[in-house]
Design an enzyme around this catalytic site. Structure first.
Site, PDB file in Angstrom:
ATOM      1  N   ASP A  89       0.791  -1.233   0.000  1.00  8.36           N
ATOM      2  CA  ASP A  89       0.000   0.000   0.000  1.00  8.36           C
ATOM      3  C   ASP A  89       0.826   1.287   0.000  1.00  8.36           C
ATOM      4  O   ASP A  89       0.289   2.381   0.229  1.00  8.36           O
ATOM      5  CB  ASP A  89      -0.965   0.006   1.189  1.00  8.36           C
ATOM      6  CG  ASP A  89      -2.131  -0.932   0.958  1.00  8.36           C
ATOM      7  OD1 ASP A  89      -2.626  -0.986  -0.185  1.00  8.36           O
ATOM      8  OD2 ASP A  89      -2.544  -1.616   1.904  1.00  8.36           O
ATOM      9  N   ASP A 150      -6.940  -4.092  -5.242  1.00  5.68           N
ATOM     10  CA  ASP A 150      -6.628  -2.760  -4.701  1.00  5.68           C
ATOM     11  C   ASP A 150      -5.257  -2.276  -5.184  1.00  5.68           C
ATOM     12  O   ASP A 150      -5.004  -1.079  -5.305  1.00  5.68           O
ATOM     13  CB  ASP A 150      -6.614  -2.762  -3.172  1.00  5.68           C
ATOM     14  CG  ASP A 150      -7.670  -3.632  -2.526  1.00  5.68           C
ATOM     15  OD1 ASP A 150      -8.108  -4.616  -3.169  1.00  5.68           O
ATOM     16  OD2 ASP A 150      -8.039  -3.379  -1.379  1.00  5.68           O
TER      17      ASP A 150
HETATM   18  N1  GLY Z   1      -7.314  -1.425   0.285  1.00  2.00           N
HETATM   19  C1  GLY Z   1      -8.062  -1.900   1.394  1.00  2.00           C
HETATM   20  C2  GLY Z   1      -9.495  -1.610   1.296  1.00  2.00           C
HETATM   21  O1  GLY Z   1      -9.978  -1.120   0.299  1.00  2.00           O
HETATM   22  O2  GLY Z   1     -10.182  -1.866   2.275  1.00  2.00           O
END
Ligand code: GLY
Length: 376
Positions: A89, A150
């Site tokens: 992330d 994601d």
């Molecule tokens: N990237 C984690 C979420 O969208 O919860």
């Protein structure tokens, strides 16, 4: 309410929040309408920084700028300390903080920090399986060969790093990962898997699954939203038609499965009853993704109007039924976001990324300011 009025109301909330949050970062609320305040150690802290930079770009308020600069200083300390950086992330975190500062005011040290972040993200690249491992350590039995949709939003940091440095390695890895995501996460009916498992040694495909969705084969709404936006951004960088097509396919599915108020439930396959939670953040992300997608369509494209109408319907519904409209007693912008209904974590709450994307969509609509995913 006009887009402009809505932006100004978010700024009322943001200035009140600056006093509440101080050097902490808002994450999600937990049933009480108050943001849980965290140190800079998770995956969501960049969204607060991004809200500050967007607000400052809009109104040039020096107090907001100062808060934004302080947030980037926190990201610098996090980098120096190597604190909680071993996950995928990094793009969410550093695109909306350091890269944002570079975009807004060409601050050279912010650029350097964002480039360092791209190097940190490259450490998640697994050459054997040719993917960015989302979570866990190398060799992790559950997550060693696992990708999640994601991650498409983390890839633009790498493409930007290639643009800035001329070093192809970042964009090449991002391309391979985006293409793998397209082939394995997008299903034949234009729905998507949240995650997919590969053999970490050989890269052989194993199976699709979910982490936050209703079940392995369901379509987690926010995952679909990450895909719409992420593939549109992949098209911006790579100009390969399959990415635009993937974004369009996911978008058509998302729009076709919206309920009457044009704001998505948390999973398209979850049984829908009066109490089924929405995920307003998924609709805010999708609004931004559609606005990005529309930018890449020719003027006479027959779907332009269809996608734009959907943005207007969803944003109008978010404003009329979900938005706290500058109420100083409220902390978030958007009610009824869901973090993880499946695990009972903030299933019907404020979520800071919902607020960020709501504001980004408003600024795209009102001012053509597109956020900080790609360089300008
Ligand atoms: N990237 C984690 C979420 O969208 O919860």
């Amino acid at each position: 309410m006009s887009w402009k009025t809505a932006i100004e109301q978010t700024i009322l909330s943001t200035t009140a929040n600056m006093n509440r949050f101080k050097d902490k970062f808002p994450h999600v609320s937990n049933g009480d309408g108050k943001y849980e305040l965290v140190n800079n150690t998770g995956w969501t802290e960049g969204f607060w920084s991004g809200i500050l930079w967007l607000s400052y770009e809009y109104n040039q308020d020096q107090a907001i700028r100062e808060a934004a600069v302080q947030s980037v200083a926190s990201f610098k300390r996090r980098m120096e300390q190597g604190s909680h950086l071993d996950h995928h992330d990094i793009g969410f975190l550093y695109s909306l903080s350091a890269k944002a500062q570079w975009i807004v005011e060409q601050d050279e040290s912010a650029r350097e920090l964002a480039l360092q972040a791209a190097d940190v993200l490259m450490k998640r690249w697994r050459p054997e399986s040719q993917l960015f491992q989302a979570w866990g350590q190398v060799g992790d039995p559950e997550n060693g060969g696992r990708i999640i949709i994601d991650c498409l939003m983390n890839l633009p940091l790498l493409c930007w790093a290639t643009e800035q440095t001329g070093d192809r390695k970042y964009a090449e890895a991002a391309y391979i990962h985006a293409e793998k995501s397209r082939r394995f996460l997008v299903r034949g009916d234009d729905s998507s898997y949240h995650t997919f498992y590969f053999n970490p040694e050989t890269g052989d495909s194993i199976r699709g699954g979910t982490h936050q969705g209703f079940k392995d084969g369901s379509t987690w709404t926010r995952g679909q939203a990450w895909g719409i936006y992420g593939f549109a951004l992949a098209y911006r960088y790579f100009k390969e038609p399959q990415f635009l097509e993937a974004s369009k396919r996911l978008a058509r599915y998302f729009i076709a499965h919206l309920p009457e108020d044009h704001v998505a439930y948390w999973d398209f396959d979850a049984p829908q009853t009066a109490g089924t939670p929405r995920d307003s953040s998924a609709s805010a992300i999708t609004a931004c993704g559609l606005l990005e997608l529309i930018e890449h369509l020719p003027d006479d494209d027959t779907e332009r109007e269809f996608f734009l109408t959907s943005v207007q319907q969803s944003m109008t519904s978010l404003i009329n039924h979900y938005f706290t409209a500058g109420d100083r007693d409220e902390q978030g912008f958007l009610r009824h976001g869901s973090y993880s209904v499946r695990s009972g974590a903030s299933p019907d709450d404020f979520v800071i990324w919902g607020d960020y994307f709501f504001l980004e969509a408003l600024l795209r609509l009102d001012k053509g300011i597109p956020g900080y995913w790609y360089g300008r």
